[in-house]
Design an enzyme around this catalytic site. Sequence first.
Site, short mmCIF file in Angstrom:
data_model
loop_
_atom_site.label_atom_id
_atom_site.label_comp_id
_atom_site.label_asym_id
_atom_site.label_seq_id
_atom_site.Cartn_x
_atom_site.Cartn_y
_atom_site.Cartn_z
N SER A 154 0.83 -1.20 0.00
CA SER A 154 0.00 0.00 0.00
C SER A 154 0.87 1.25 0.00
CB SER A 154 -0.96 0.01 1.20
OG SER A 154 -0.24 0.13 2.40
N ASP A 155 0.24 2.37 -0.32
CA ASP A 155 0.94 3.65 -0.31
C ASP A 155 -0.07 4.74 0.04
OD1 ASP A 155 3.72 4.84 -1.18
OD2 ASP A 155 2.18 6.24 -1.87
N THR A 156 0.39 5.75 0.77
CA THR A 156 -0.50 6.80 1.25
C THR A 156 0.05 8.18 0.90
OG1 THR A 156 -1.18 5.42 3.12
CG2 THR A 156 -1.59 7.79 3.31
#
Length: 196
Positions: free
Chosen positions: A77-79
């Site tokens: 994931s990446d934010t």
Amino acid sequence: MELLQLPKDIPVVLASKSPRRRELLAGMGIPFTTVTCEVDESYPDLMHPRDAVRFLAEKKARAAAETLEETAVVIASDTLVEVDAVPLGKPKDKEDAHRMLALLSGRHHNVHTGVCVIYGKQMISAVDTTDVFFLPLDDEEIDAYIATGEPMDKAGAYGIQGIGGKFVSHINGHMDTVIGLPCELLSELLSEVVWQ
């Protein structure tokens, strides 16, 4: 949210060194191991932050999958924080952290988290967005927060689950999206990939 029951013979790998993401995945009741890969986290200049987090989650998942000798479910994931259509990643230094927090002060912003799941030849990804509303901050509050060190490895220079949570008046959406791993979305992706 019900705990997701994955087949016991399928290993699960989280492509992240983030303790927050590890805690969230563990909270879903899924046994997993972790792997970290050095990935170029750049993305095309004109890409919208929502598209960028999906792009980066896919990049991280592919990099991790390529290191594995056996077939596993790979999660990445990446934010990014978005304000005024400008993406805010992790601050480069204390001055950058101050700039970000001053920009967020007394305003609403979006937090986008992209999630990617790879299993065998299948890859699926999606994005969840939560709206976050900040209280007004003065320079002293910002500097005192930066002095704790917490902002330095967080997108947008704050951790909602830590000291930075006191700056948030309210949110519309999922807290775990802001922390960095939207569990409900991940559960949907895992169900689709593993049992489709």
